[in-house]
Design a protein around this motif. Structure first.
Motif, PDB file in Angstrom:
ATOM      1  N   GLU A 277      -5.500   8.427  -4.968  1.00  0.00           N
ATOM      2  CA  GLU A 277      -4.578   8.587  -3.849  1.00  0.00           C
ATOM      3  C   GLU A 277      -4.886   7.606  -2.717  1.00  0.00           C
ATOM      4  N   ARG A 278      -6.176   7.276  -2.546  1.00  0.00           N
ATOM      5  CA  ARG A 278      -6.535   6.298  -1.510  1.00  0.00           C
ATOM      6  C   ARG A 278      -5.966   4.919  -1.856  1.00  0.00           C
ATOM      7  N   GLU A 279      -6.019   4.555  -3.141  1.00  0.00           N
ATOM      8  CA  GLU A 279      -5.437   3.275  -3.544  1.00  0.00           C
ATOM      9  C   GLU A 279      -3.925   3.264  -3.308  1.00  0.00           C
ATOM     10  N   ARG A 280      -3.275   4.377  -3.629  1.00  0.00           N
ATOM     11  CA  ARG A 280      -1.828   4.441  -3.384  1.00  0.00           C
ATOM     12  C   ARG A 280      -1.521   4.365  -1.890  1.00  0.00           C
ATOM     13  N   TRP A 281      -2.326   5.049  -1.078  1.00  0.00           N
ATOM     14  CA  TRP A 281      -2.095   5.013   0.368  1.00  0.00           C
ATOM     15  C   TRP A 281      -2.286   3.600   0.907  1.00  0.00           C
ATOM     16  N   ASP A 282      -3.319   2.883   0.419  1.00  0.00           N
ATOM     17  CA  ASP A 282      -3.514   1.495   0.851  1.00  0.00           C
ATOM     18  C   ASP A 282      -2.324   0.623   0.444  1.00  0.00           C
ATOM     19  N   GLY A 283      -1.746   0.906  -0.743  1.00  0.00           N
ATOM     20  CA  GLY A 283      -0.564   0.163  -1.155  1.00  0.00           C
ATOM     21  C   GLY A 283       0.624   0.437  -0.262  1.00  0.00           C
ATOM     22  N   ILE A 284       0.816   1.706   0.140  1.00  0.00           N
ATOM     23  CA  ILE A 284       1.916   2.055   1.053  1.00  0.00           C
ATOM     24  C   ILE A 284       1.692   1.398   2.414  1.00  0.00           C
ATOM     25  N   ARG A 285       0.449   1.419   2.874  1.00  0.00           N
ATOM     26  CA  ARG A 285       0.151   0.795   4.169  1.00  0.00           C
ATOM     27  C   ARG A 285       0.407  -0.709   4.114  1.00  0.00           C
ATOM     28  N   TRP A 287       2.631  -2.151   2.520  1.00  0.00           N
ATOM     29  CA  TRP A 287       4.078  -2.404   2.530  1.00  0.00           C
ATOM     30  C   TRP A 287       4.610  -2.581   3.935  1.00  0.00           C
ATOM     31  N   PHE A 288       4.132  -1.779   4.880  1.00  0.00           N
ATOM     32  CA  PHE A 288       4.722  -1.786   6.218  1.00  0.00           C
ATOM     33  C   PHE A 288       3.770  -2.270   7.304  1.00  0.00           C
ATOM     34  N   ALA A 289       2.466  -2.339   7.033  1.00  0.00           N
ATOM     35  CA  ALA A 289       1.526  -2.790   8.055  1.00  0.00           C
ATOM     36  C   ALA A 289       0.736  -4.012   7.622  1.00  0.00           C
ATOM     37  N   GLY A 290       0.823  -4.400   6.355  1.00  0.00           N
ATOM     38  CA  GLY A 290       0.046  -5.535   5.872  1.00  0.00           C
ATOM     39  C   GLY A 290      -1.396  -5.141   5.593  1.00  0.00           C
ATOM     40  N   GLY A 293      -4.949  -9.534   6.549  1.00  0.00           N
ATOM     41  CA  GLY A 293      -4.296 -10.716   7.081  1.00  0.00           C
ATOM     42  C   GLY A 293      -3.017 -11.129   6.395  1.00  0.00           C
ATOM     43  N   THR A 294      -2.585 -10.382   5.384  1.00  0.00           N
ATOM     44  CA  THR A 294      -1.345 -10.710   4.684  1.00  0.00           C
ATOM     45  C   THR A 294      -0.176 -10.003   5.365  1.00  0.00           C
ATOM     46  N   PRO A 295       1.003 -10.617   5.357  1.00  0.00           N
ATOM     47  CA  PRO A 295       2.154  -9.957   5.991  1.00  0.00           C
ATOM     48  C   PRO A 295       2.578  -8.730   5.210  1.00  0.00           C
ATOM     49  N   PRO A 296       3.267  -7.795   5.830  1.00  0.00           N
ATOM     50  CA  PRO A 296       3.746  -6.602   5.106  1.00  0.00           C
ATOM     51  C   PRO A 296       4.653  -6.993   3.944  1.00  0.00           C
ATOM     52  N   ARG A 297       4.540  -6.235   2.853  1.00  0.00           N
ATOM     53  CA  ARG A 297       5.332  -6.548   1.670  1.00  0.00           C
ATOM     54  C   ARG A 297       6.815  -6.314   1.896  1.00  0.00           C
TER      55      ARG A 297
END
Length: 532
Positions: A277-285, A287-290, A293-297
């Motif tokens: 679930e932590r990996e999924r939450w990092d993926g969701i984050r 998407w909208f917060a980057g 240093g990478t821009p949001p997906r």
């Protein structure tokens, strides 16, 4: 003699596999879709899956044959021995599991006869479900789901509220909804963008179909880009609120209500669930917060939609240029090819060829002679008298034929017609809005029938209201697209309170909402009223 290093001594046992190793080479349950008799095997498994959906878990060969006959999946039913062979093969591949049928045994000889009960194995069911999903994916065009953006925004708000309240069960439910919304959003967007690239690469299509499709697609993409631009700040704000509660803390709290089964390798199921679930939450984050240093997906999705709009606009411009150009050689050759294919005889085809590509007298230069009777049209260049060729034609390849410019076109009638059309459309819109605005709360059940403009306005109002977040009192409040009206939408008290409305496009079935449309504060102030 040296020993072959690739051969193993049978007396030496092979090293045991690691208990956590994935047996990537042991998936025989998918063989039934690639062998020669794949349609037969798939029909048999389809019968088992449908039987399990009706809570039938075991079938005898006679019952299988009867269900196959009623399913319509076979043009010709297999013989009994062929069906037995197919069932044995599926059992060997682990799609089915068989056991001796002792229910119909009445004497000792029956034990030695072939009597089996077949049931679907879990891996066989999973394989057939995967095959169904692959079939459903083929040919799908996907979608850019604004509704999933709304769902993500609302779920993040519910997750933050559950984390503040310490409600573990609500956290598990919110995480499950969030995962489903993201899987739907990303999967459908991937299909849609892939199909969009395929359509954008098509250059030669039917022009009418091309225009209708591209204009509808541009409107669809424009609406999604606008919704994405509007909903993204709200989603980011809800994400920050959830992050403020501590992802590790609320995931650990949710794990207490997850009802996790034990794992075969003896590990800790709670720790594994929290890590996933932590990996999924990092993926969701991301998407909208980057992340890192990478821009949001979500910016990539926004950029892909904008790039699609640019490509479609360019393709429409190319089509308009092709229609506006006086000469389109590709279109001319296609027309000529159709003429050749319509020729009834070879002589007709030769005559068409001579007309299209034949060489004719020197008069094709379009130079007028002083005496048209001086030379016959069929006279050879060698025998005809010389023609005086202007110097400009020899030097520049063209003759100036400047003359009086054409008269300017008068578009006054067209402008008058367009103005009258806009006034008529505006009157229809105002009449439709008057059906809902300023009349207090109205139930959908009070609309006996709707005209076309009224239906369009009602759908536009619903679109704006249903995208708005639901307030603590369960009421949705929004502003119309032109900013003139405030919209209040209340759901019916009973969840199954449905109403059917008659419209020019058919019958509309929806919940019996309570709708209130009133002039916005700025509109009332501009009209001279008092703003609340």
């Amino acid at each position: 003699m040296p020993q072959d290093p690739t051969r193993r001594d049978p007396a030496i046992a092979p090293p045991p596999r690691a208990p956590t190793a994935r047996l990537l080479d042991e998936v025989p349950v998918f063989r039934y879709v690639t062998v020669e008799n794949a349609p037969n095997y798939r029909a048999i498994l389809e019968v088992f899956v449908e039987a399990k959906e009706h809570y039938v878990i075991e079938l005898r060969p006679a019952e299988i044959r009867d269900r196959l006959a009623r399913s319509g999946l076979f043009f010709e039913l297999p013989a009994a021995e062929d069906l037995d062979r197919h069932l044995d093969q599926l059992a060997e591949w682990k799609n089915l599991q068989r056991s001796h049928d002792t229910g119909a045994v009445s004497r000792l000889d029956d034990f030695y006869r072939r009597r089996y009960l077949y049931r679907l194995t879990p891996e066989g069911e999973a394989a057939h479900r995967a095959v169904r999903e692959v079939e459903a994916t083929v040919g799908r065009s996907g979608a850019l789901q604004t509704s999933m953006l709304v769902e993500i925004r609302d779920v993040l708000a519910a997750l933050a509220a559950a984390a503040r309240a310490g409600d573990a069960a609500a956290l598990v439910s919110a995480l499950h909804r969030l995962r489903g919304a993201f899987e739907s959003l990303t999967g459908e967007a991937n299909l849609f963008l892939g199909e969009l690239d395929r359509h954008a690469a098509q250059e030669r299509v039917d022009e009418d179909h091309f225009r209708a499709y591209k204009h509808a697609l541009l409107a669809y993409l424009g609406r999604f880009i606008e919704d994405l631009r509007r909903l993204r700040p709200e989603i980011s704000e809800r994400l920050v609120e959830a992050e403020a509660e501590g992802a590790d803390r609320f995931l650990a709290l949710a794990a207490t209500a997850a009802d996790l089964p034990p794992v075969l390798d003896g590990g800790d199921p709670v720790a594994r669930w929290v890590a996933d679930e932590r990996e999924r939450w990092d993926g969701i984050r991301a998407w909208f917060a980057g992340a890192l240093g990478t821009p949001p997906r979500v910016e990539r999705l926004h950029a892909a939609a904008l790039a699609a709009v640019v490509r479609l606009a360019r393709s429409l411009a190319r089509l308009n240029d092709r229609r506006a150009r006086p000469v389109d050689r590709a279109a001319d050759f296609r027309t000529l090819a159709r003429w050749f294919s319509a020729c009834a005889t070879d002589d007709d085809a030769h005559a068409l060829w001579a007309s299209a590509f034949g060489l004719y007298p020197a008069r094709h230069l379009h130079l007028e002679e002083d005496d048209p009777e001086l030379a016959r049209p069929d006279e050879s260049w060698w025998d005809a008298p010389a023609v005086e060729v202007p110097v400009r034609l020899r030097t520049h390849g063209a003759v100036s034929r400047s003359g009086r410019p054409p008269a300017a076109l008068d578009f006054s009638d067209g402008r008058t017609w367009m103005a009258a059309r806009r006034r008529r459309e505006r009157a229809e819109i105002e009449g439709a809005i008057a059906r809902f605005a300023g009349r207090g709360p109205l139930r959908f059940s009070s609309f006996a029938a709707l005209e076309r403009p009224e239906l369009d306005q009602l759908l536009a109002i619903l679109d704006e209201a249903l995208v708005a977040p639901r307030g603590p009192d369960g009421v949705r409040r929004a502003r119309s697209a032109d900013g003139r009206f405030d919209i209040v939408l209340r759901a019916p008290a009973a969840e199954r309170a449905w109403v059917v409305l008659d419209t020019p496009s058919g019958r509309l079935r929806c919940l019996d909402y309570e709708l209130e449309v009133s002039a916005a504060a700025r509109a009332r102030s501009a009209a001279g009223g008092e703003a609340p």
